[in-house]
Design a protein around this motif. Structure first.
Motif, short mmCIF file in Angstrom:
data_model
loop_
_atom_site.label_atom_id
_atom_site.label_comp_id
_atom_site.label_asym_id
_atom_site.label_seq_id
_atom_site.Cartn_x
_atom_site.Cartn_y
_atom_site.Cartn_z
N ALA A 27 3.26 -10.36 34.33
CA ALA A 27 3.01 -9.76 35.49
C ALA A 27 4.73 -8.99 35.99
O ALA A 27 4.53 -8.42 36.95
N ILE A 28 5.51 -8.93 34.84
CA ILE A 28 6.69 -8.44 35.15
C ILE A 28 6.85 -7.20 34.45
O ILE A 28 6.15 -7.02 33.42
N SER A 29 7.15 -6.06 35.03
CA SER A 29 7.36 -4.79 34.67
C SER A 29 8.25 -4.65 33.38
O SER A 29 9.35 -5.14 33.65
N ARG A 98 10.99 -6.55 27.93
CA ARG A 98 10.84 -7.35 28.87
C ARG A 98 11.83 -8.43 28.95
O ARG A 98 12.10 -9.11 28.19
N LEU A 99 12.75 -8.42 29.76
CA LEU A 99 13.88 -9.35 29.99
C LEU A 99 14.73 -9.47 28.74
O LEU A 99 15.11 -10.56 28.16
N GLY A 100 15.02 -8.39 28.30
CA GLY A 100 15.78 -8.23 27.14
C GLY A 100 14.90 -8.34 25.84
O GLY A 100 15.68 -8.53 24.95
N LYS A 101 13.82 -8.83 25.67
CA LYS A 101 13.13 -9.17 24.44
C LYS A 101 12.07 -8.06 24.34
O LYS A 101 11.51 -7.63 25.01
#
Length: 114
Positions: A27-29, A98-101
């Motif tokens: 759900a995170i862009s 996403r979040l660095g990954k």
């Protein structure tokens, strides 16, 4: 998180194709999403990227011919490829961070014949 690309195919030089890729399972862009391509015997190269805010980057080889766009709400990106050349023949991969990954999708084959 899974990325799935669609839209590859066989096209004559000078023609167009439109690739799409959707990231699901989050759900995170994605901070940034991009298209890479790899032809036999060569490394995987960055074709175009787009950040969440809309900033874009294009490899010199595709500037003026390819356009990357994004539907940020749905983590979907598109690659409009016009004036295709045989040198554009490759497997095209989409990726998202996403979040660095980084996450990678399976490739889709694009073949341009003269």
């Amino acid at each position: 998180v899974q990325l799935q690309a669609f839209g590859g195919g066989l096209v004559q030089a000078g023609g167009s194709l439109r690739l799409s890729c959707t990231a699901s399972g989050t759900a995170i862009s994605m901070n940034i999403m991009a298209w890479y391509r790899q032809s036999p015997g060569n490394q995987r190269d960055l074709v175009a990227s787009i950040e969440h805010g809309g900033s874009t980057y294009y490899a010199d080889s595709v500037k003026g011919r390819f356009t990357i766009s994004r539907d940020g709400n749905n983590n979907t990106i598109f690659l409009q490829m016009d004036s295709l050349k045989p040198d554009d023949t490759a497997v095209y991969y989409c990726t998202g961070v996403r979040l660095g990954k980084p996450y990678w999708g399976r490739g889709t084959q694009v073949t341009v014949f003269s």
